[in-house]
Design a protein around this motif. Structure first.
Motif, PDB file in Angstrom:
ATOM      1  N   LEU A  32       0.908  -1.237  -0.222  1.00 60.67           N
ATOM      2  CA  LEU A  32      -0.049  -0.096  -0.128  1.00 60.67           C
ATOM      3  C   LEU A  32       0.835   1.196  -0.245  1.00 60.67           C
ATOM      4  O   LEU A  32       0.501   2.288  -0.840  1.00 60.67           O
ATOM      5  CB  LEU A  32      -0.969   0.228   1.143  1.00 60.67           C
ATOM      6  CG  LEU A  32      -2.236  -0.828   1.061  1.00 60.67           C
ATOM      7  CD1 LEU A  32      -2.887  -0.759   2.522  1.00 60.67           C
ATOM      8  CD2 LEU A  32      -2.906  -0.285  -0.043  1.00 60.67           C
ATOM      9  N   PRO A  33       1.598   1.090   0.762  1.00 67.60           N
ATOM     10  CA  PRO A  33       2.739   2.673   0.915  1.00 67.60           C
ATOM     11  C   PRO A  33       3.227   2.923  -0.559  1.00 67.60           C
ATOM     12  O   PRO A  33       3.755   4.027  -0.671  1.00 67.60           O
ATOM     13  CB  PRO A  33       3.838   2.293   2.028  1.00 67.60           C
ATOM     14  CG  PRO A  33       3.242   1.404   2.841  1.00 67.60           C
ATOM     15  CD  PRO A  33       2.185   0.503   1.695  1.00 67.60           C
ATOM     16  N   GLY A  34       3.427   1.861  -1.647  1.00 68.84           N
ATOM     17  CA  GLY A  34       4.366   1.995  -2.568  1.00 68.84           C
ATOM     18  C   GLY A  34       3.159   2.314  -3.935  1.00 68.84           C
ATOM     19  O   GLY A  34       3.652   2.542  -5.030  1.00 68.84           O
ATOM     20  N   LEU A  53      -5.845  -3.656  -6.063  1.00 73.26           N
ATOM     21  CA  LEU A  53      -6.315  -3.969  -4.743  1.00 73.26           C
ATOM     22  C   LEU A  53      -7.728  -4.591  -4.669  1.00 73.26           C
ATOM     23  O   LEU A  53      -8.039  -5.521  -4.175  1.00 73.26           O
ATOM     24  CB  LEU A  53      -6.184  -2.791  -3.807  1.00 73.26           C
ATOM     25  CG  LEU A  53      -6.829  -3.107  -2.278  1.00 73.26           C
ATOM     26  CD1 LEU A  53      -5.771  -4.001  -1.508  1.00 73.26           C
ATOM     27  CD2 LEU A  53      -6.687  -1.717  -1.504  1.00 73.26           C
ATOM     28  N   SER A  54      -8.592  -3.978  -5.300  1.00 65.70           N
ATOM     29  CA  SER A  54      -9.950  -4.598  -5.634  1.00 65.70           C
ATOM     30  C   SER A  54      -9.825  -5.952  -6.240  1.00 65.70           C
ATOM     31  O   SER A  54     -10.728  -6.673  -5.938  1.00 65.70           O
ATOM     32  CB  SER A  54     -10.869  -3.330  -6.271  1.00 65.70           C
ATOM     33  OG  SER A  54     -10.999  -2.230  -5.395  1.00 65.70           O
ATOM     34  N   LEU A  55      -9.056  -6.004  -7.359  1.00 69.64           N
ATOM     35  CA  LEU A  55      -9.081  -7.258  -8.006  1.00 69.64           C
ATOM     36  C   LEU A  55      -8.727  -8.329  -7.253  1.00 69.64           C
ATOM     37  O   LEU A  55      -9.228  -9.497  -7.103  1.00 69.64           O
ATOM     38  CB  LEU A  55      -8.408  -7.097  -9.441  1.00 69.64           C
ATOM     39  CG  LEU A  55      -9.110  -6.257 -10.356  1.00 69.64           C
ATOM     40  CD1 LEU A  55      -8.276  -6.197 -11.771  1.00 69.64           C
ATOM     41  CD2 LEU A  55     -10.556  -6.997 -10.977  1.00 69.64           C
ATOM     42  N   PRO A 153       1.872  -2.913   6.395  1.00 65.09           N
ATOM     43  CA  PRO A 153       2.151  -1.727   5.795  1.00 65.09           C
ATOM     44  C   PRO A 153       3.278  -1.063   6.614  1.00 65.09           C
ATOM     45  O   PRO A 153       4.027  -0.451   5.893  1.00 65.09           O
ATOM     46  CB  PRO A 153       0.846  -0.984   6.386  1.00 65.09           C
ATOM     47  CG  PRO A 153      -0.305  -1.647   6.447  1.00 65.09           C
ATOM     48  CD  PRO A 153       0.241  -2.806   7.007  1.00 65.09           C
ATOM     49  N   VAL A 154       3.535  -1.509   7.848  1.00 63.68           N
ATOM     50  CA  VAL A 154       4.888  -0.942   8.272  1.00 63.68           C
ATOM     51  C   VAL A 154       5.976  -1.624   7.829  1.00 63.68           C
ATOM     52  O   VAL A 154       6.965  -0.761   7.407  1.00 63.68           O
ATOM     53  CB  VAL A 154       4.702  -1.461   9.981  1.00 63.68           C
ATOM     54  CG1 VAL A 154       6.135  -1.140  10.570  1.00 63.68           C
ATOM     55  CG2 VAL A 154       3.529  -0.742  10.665  1.00 63.68           C
ATOM     56  N   SER A 239      -3.115   5.365   4.723  1.00 61.71           N
ATOM     57  CA  SER A 239      -1.784   5.884   4.066  1.00 61.71           C
ATOM     58  C   SER A 239      -2.122   7.258   3.421  1.00 61.71           C
ATOM     59  O   SER A 239      -1.375   8.187   3.511  1.00 61.71           O
ATOM     60  CB  SER A 239      -1.062   4.989   2.883  1.00 61.71           C
ATOM     61  OG  SER A 239      -2.145   4.865   2.017  1.00 61.71           O
ATOM     62  N   VAL A 240      -3.361   7.220   2.926  1.00 64.27           N
ATOM     63  CA  VAL A 240      -3.986   8.683   2.475  1.00 64.27           C
ATOM     64  C   VAL A 240      -4.178   9.757   3.635  1.00 64.27           C
ATOM     65  O   VAL A 240      -3.687  10.704   3.436  1.00 64.27           O
ATOM     66  CB  VAL A 240      -5.226   8.460   1.660  1.00 64.27           C
ATOM     67  CG1 VAL A 240      -5.682   9.965   1.157  1.00 64.27           C
ATOM     68  CG2 VAL A 240      -4.931   7.671   0.343  1.00 64.27           C
TER      69      VAL A 240
END
Length: 410
Positions: A32-34, A53-55, A153-154, A239-240
């Motif tokens: 996610l951070p990428g 992500l959704s797929l 995510p960390v 992240s956002v």
């Protein structure tokens, strides 16, 4: 262990099932951070990157409806090994995707194949344990399910600046190999031929209908699904929110998520220690009610500061405390709702597990459009979705009959 030897309850089984349950957080949250880097590298929009992500979540949900019934008909081991090999191959090709289209394709296949470890793992747990032992087993797995989405995510935030988003997918490929090895050497066949579904698709359909008519099972499933919704809504948007609204960099973002992990770890450990004394139902209801109360407070605080603009968002420490409290009960919810729900389905545990898992990831796939309903992600929208999920989870307890609440403690 030979292919005819059922796994025994113990550290090896707990470790193997815990590893298999980490598929989703490692394959989604760790990169996610990428997202901004993926967009730039593949020259595509953020919306297209979000589609990967959704797929993946769509594959995770739909795949469980295939692998769960397949494991009831063919046994647990063969579908698990086939899916594990496919997960390794799709993970490898995802790292080398030349375009966003190919990345989307391989991510969907990753989800479709990787989910087998999750859905069949739950069925294996049901095959080899029951009662309090089953609750404790799911309790340990619940700790993993609660920690992995937070710590992934960390790890991604720490790794991506050094190895990039493709490097993170290479790490996932290595984990996929470990999962396959665990399936080969630790998880033997837990469902004997006499316990398998022999009537083909007709019997599968009949058992599916029977499970769907079980009011208490639906209640336990809804508590699990929407309890997960609270956690996933925050993780997928964090992240956002933290980097754009609060201006944190990747390392600061990772630190905040690590703080969030403390609460889930504490709740998971506490659940394994208290389940024998207090019972699954009491812990489950306490967790969903506590989560709903925290979500209400969080929504009120954010609404009072008009956080949608980002100019008067609540203090970061206040946000982290409230979000951590709202997310902490998830290991308790998933452990006890799964144990109580699957405990009612001795025959057809794969089908029941598939329904639980597919519902969970269907909601996960719907979270992104829900939090972006205003056109962009705002903190106000995020906490509103978290509140809605928490309230549904709490009210779902009303569906569970009195008999189902004490089923395993007689």
């Amino acid at each position: 262990m030979t292919h005819t030897t059922a796994p025994k309850y113990g550290p090896a089984l707990i470790g193997a099932l815990g590893l298999l349950s980490m598929v989703a957080p490692l394959a989604t949250d760790m990169y996610l951070p990428g997202f901004p880097l993926v967009s730039g590298d593949l020259q595509t929009s953020q919306a297209s990157v979000q589609l990967t992500l959704s797929l993946f979540m769509l594959g995770m949900g739909g795949g469980q409806l295939f692998w769960g019934p397949a494991s009831d008909m063919l046994g647990r081991r063969r579908p698990l090994l086939v899916a594990g090999a496919l997960f390794v191959v799709s993970s490898l090709f995802a790292t080398m995707s030349p375009s966003i289209v190919w990345l989307c394709i391989w991510r969907f296949i990753q989800g479709f194949s990787g989910c087998a470890g999750v859905v069949i793992g739950r069925a294996i747990a049901r095959d080899v344990s029951h009662g309090v032992q089953l609750a404790r087993l799911f309790g340990f797995i619940g700790i993993v399910n609660g920690l992995a989405p937070v710590l992934a995510p960390v790890a991604g935030g720490l790794l991506i600046p050094h190895i990039g988003w493709r490097g993170v997918l290479w790490v996932l490929t290595c984990v996929a190999v470990l999962m396959l090895l665990a399936s080969v050497f630790v998880l033997g066949e837990s469902l004997p031929p006499t316990g398998r579904v022999r009537g083909g698709l007709r019997e599968v359909g009949s058992m599916l209908g029977s499970v769907m008519r079980d009011r208490s099972f639906i209640g336990f499933t809804l508590m699990q699904v929407f309890g997960f919704g609270v956690l996933f809504t925050w993780i997928s948007s964090s992240s956002v929110v933290l980097q754009l609204v609060y201006g944190l960099d990747e390392r600061q973002f990772s630190l905040c998520m690590a703080i969030f992990a403390v609460g889930t770890l504490a709740a998971g450990v506490l659940n394994t220690r208290l389940v024998r004394r207090l019972g699954m139902w009491r812990l489950l209801v306490t967790a969903v009610v506590f989560q709903a109360c925290c979500a209400v407070v969080l929504f009120v605080v954010v609404s009072a500061t008009d956080a949608g603009t980002g100019s008067s968002a609540p203090a970061l420490w206040a946000l982290l405390v409230l979000v951590s409290l709202a997310g902490a009960p998830f290991p308790v919810i998933i452990a006890n709702s799964t144990a109580l729900g699957l405990g009612r389905q001795r025959r057809g545990a794969g089908i029941a597990s598939a329904l639980m898992g597919a519902s969970q990831y269907a909601l996960a796939a719907a979270v992104t459009p829900m939090v972006t309903i205003t056109g962009s992600i705002s903190l106000h929208t995020v906490v509103a979705v978290m509140l809605a999920c928490a309230l549904v989870a709490a009210f779902a307890a009303l569906l569970c009959t009195k008999e189902s609440r004490t089923l395993h403690f007689g």
